[in-house]
Design an enzyme around this catalytic site. Structure first.
Site, short mmCIF file in Angstrom:
data_model
loop_
_atom_site.label_atom_id
_atom_site.label_comp_id
_atom_site.label_asym_id
_atom_site.label_seq_id
_atom_site.Cartn_x
_atom_site.Cartn_y
_atom_site.Cartn_z
N GLU A 291 -0.11 4.35 -4.50
CA GLU A 291 -0.44 3.88 -3.11
C GLU A 291 0.49 4.53 -2.23
O GLU A 291 1.87 4.79 -2.36
CB GLU A 291 -0.04 2.38 -3.20
CG GLU A 291 -0.35 1.77 -1.84
CD GLU A 291 -0.14 0.25 -2.05
OE1 GLU A 291 0.96 -0.11 -2.45
OE2 GLU A 291 -0.82 -0.54 -1.30
N GLU B 34 12.54 -8.99 4.78
CA GLU B 34 13.78 -8.79 5.78
C GLU B 34 13.48 -7.77 6.67
O GLU B 34 14.30 -7.17 7.40
CB GLU B 34 14.89 -8.42 4.75
CG GLU B 34 14.71 -7.08 4.03
CD GLU B 34 13.97 -7.25 2.55
OE1 GLU B 34 12.82 -7.91 2.71
OE2 GLU B 34 14.24 -6.85 1.53
N PHE C 293 6.06 -6.98 4.41
CA PHE C 293 6.47 -6.49 5.70
C PHE C 293 5.10 -6.40 6.62
O PHE C 293 5.07 -6.36 7.80
CB PHE C 293 7.06 -5.40 6.11
CG PHE C 293 6.50 -3.86 5.91
CD1 PHE C 293 5.85 -3.51 7.00
CD2 PHE C 293 6.23 -3.45 4.71
CE1 PHE C 293 4.96 -2.43 6.73
CE2 PHE C 293 5.47 -2.25 4.52
CZ PHE C 293 4.86 -1.57 5.50
N CYS D 90 -3.23 -3.69 2.88
CA CYS D 90 -3.27 -3.60 1.67
C CYS D 90 -4.91 -3.38 1.36
O CYS D 90 -5.30 -3.06 0.34
CB CYS D 90 -3.12 -4.98 0.84
SG CYS D 90 -3.72 -6.10 1.22
#
Ligand code: NAD
Length: 499
Positions: free
Chosen positions: A384, A177, A150, A282
């Site tokens: 994370e 999605e 996303f 990221c």
């Protein structure tokens, strides 16, 4: 009536047939803004069949023709920048300037792909043996697929689709999605640029669609980007079917701050890289590692007021530092990590949990949080968080800082801030991480280099974009040839007859 988003198959938008839908929220207001169709296995199969029919003709076009489609696409995408950025911003929640950056970093890979005639040139050895020549060429895989996260709804779909189609493949994109509108629009622009129908298909969906892609016998290569557990799953399921698979996973990027670093620049870097895009990157820095107590005290003292002053705003507010998080579920998860950090004994110097956006109380907003005295046994260090939360882990020495980065299970990006060239050089050489910044906090390589982490941040061997993408989306064919000697003498000058 809530808007519904279907799929883009065979060059047009089609409705979903599965009867299953996912919710798409407006992260600014918290309201449901659309429903996205979740494809069934049969719908994925139909999209692949469509791609299979279209691919041979596309692969047979000379690479300059494919490059020209890429050029036209770039022209169109640039003309629609603001529209695309708004689509991203309204589903993801990142600010418009940040969404423009998301698009730009994707378009730069499409720009690289305009050089595909040159990139696909093969190798040739003249006289590899007596009368023997040897040459190799790169041919498309056939059908490739991309499963994307996303957090970069323009950049990562383009990192995958642009090289794949430039190499002559057909492509099935399964975007997140949570924010599918920008990928759908990009596919339309490709069609307008002259890409034949069926070469780029967008199939929306969840695990069922992903599994269908991974099990489809006609899909030869799969590129994935997302969280590490899913990356590992996609890698093992895809490779078990003999596919070529590359999967890029999660991260916990450290920034080592040496005692000789320019402290103001280091603080600027940490604020941008830690909190930009609400930490949903990221390559975000989520761990600051000051070396020595004096460095740590100075750094934390400078960070606190900056984190307190962060301007959280609507994603459409161009002056905001960052916008809302992507979903309520993700907001709750990030908040629960802050609760956990307090329980684990880290010192919460700035607490963003109480932040409310006036007039948008149901939006998925979260203020910036800062933890000090985080230790390596804490879950907030090991896992994370993917939110606007920065952890400070104090290291006594440079070696201890380096070891922290090396021992962490993730190895996506890392940075060192220092004025000492020798320390920087040693760090770049010894750190077990894929992408290194030296006085640069988010070292995302440019399109003509390659992007990829180490350790549990990546599964598979080749990186994304740059020359590795051309290798990933093509197969090598090597030809060894010898010709019998032909007739070189005895030309006939009189007219041939049948006597
Ligand atoms: P995610 O793993 O939840 O989803 C990624 C993709 O996998 C989506 O398309 C999703 O539909 C699909 N998926 C989700 N669950 C699945 C399941 N059980 N089976 C099969 N498919 C499934 O990731 P996300 O939340 O969308 O993205 C954030 C993550 O992506 C973070 O961990 C971030 O670090 C990572 N990321 C990594 C990179 C990189 O290059 N290393 C880049 C961007 C994001």
């Amino acid at each position: 009536m809530t808007k519904t988003i279907g799929h883009f198959i065979g060059g047009k938008r089609v409705e979903g047939k599965s009867g299953r839908f996912g919710d798409i929220f407006n992260p600014n207001t918290g309201e449901l803004q659309a429903k996205v169709a979740l494809a069934s296995q049969a719908e994925v199969r139909a999209a692949v069949a469509n791609a299979k029919a279209a691919q041979p003709e596309w692969a047979a076009k000379n690479p300059q023709v494919r490059a020209r489609v890429m050029m036209k696409f770039l022209e169109l995408a640039n003309a629609h920048r603001e529209e695309l950025a708004l689509l991203i911003s309204m589903e993801h929640g990142k600010t418009i300037p940040d969404a423009l950056g998301d698009l730009q970093r994707g378009l730069e890979v499409a720009e690289f792909c305009t050089g595909i005639p040159h990139l696909l040139k093969g190798d040739f050895t003249d006289g590899a043996g007596p009368g023997i020549d040897m040459y190799s060429m790169r041919q498309p895989i056939g059908i490739a697929a991309g499963i994307t996260p996303f957090n970069f709804p323009a950049m990562i779909p383009l990192w995958k689709a642009a090289p794949a189609i430039a190499c002559g493949n057909a492509f099935i994109l399964k975007p997140s999605e949570r924010d599918p509108s920008c990928p759908m629009r990009l596919a339309e622009l490709f069609l307008e640029a002259g890409l034949p129908p069926g070469i780029l298909n967008v199939v929306n969906g969840d695990k069922e669609a992903v599994d269908a892609v991974l099990d489809d016998p006609d899909v030869g290569a799969v590129g994935f980007v997302g969280s590490t557990p899913i990356a590992e799953y996609v890698y093992s399921r895809g490779t078990s079917h003999g596919k070529r698979v590359q999967c890029f996973g999660g991260a916990k990027n450290h920034m080592i701050v040496m005692p000789d670093a320019d402290m103001d620049k280091a603080v600027d870097a940490l604020i941008g890289a830690g909190y930009g895009s609400a930490g949903e990157r990221c390559m975000a820095i989520s761990v600051a590692v000051p070396v020595g107590e004096a460095t740590a005290d100075a750094l934390v003292a400078k960070l606190i007021p900056r984190v307190e002053k962060l301007k959280v705003g609507l994603s459409t507010d161009r002056e905001a530092d960052y916008g809302p998080l992507v979903t309520k579920a993700h907001l709750d998860k990030v908040k629960s990590y802050i609760d956990l950090g307090v329980k684990e004994g880290a010192k919460l110097k700035v607490d963003g949990r109480g932040f409310k956006m006036q007039g948008y109380e149901n939006g998925f907003f979260l203020g910036g949080s800062l933890f000090d005295n985080v230790t390596k046994d804490m879950r907030i260090y090991k896992e994370e968080i993917f939110g606007p939360v920065l952890s400070v882990v104090r290291a006594k020495t440079y070696e201890e800082g380096l070891t922290l980065a090396n021992d962490h299970e993730y190895g996506n990006g890392v940075a060192i801030f220092t004025r000492d060239g020798d320390a920087a050089r040693d760090f770049a050489s010894r750190v077990q991480v894929g992408m290194i910044g030296i006085n640069v906090p988010i070292p995302v390589p440019l399109a003509y280099h390659t992007f990829g982490g180490w350790k549990r941040s990546a599964f598979g061997d080749l990186n994304q974009h740059g020359p590795d993408a051309v290798r990933f989306y093509t197969r090598t064919k090597t030809v060894t040839s010898r010709w019998p000697s032909g007739i070189k003498e005895g030309a006939q000058f009189s007219i041939p007859t049948m006597r």
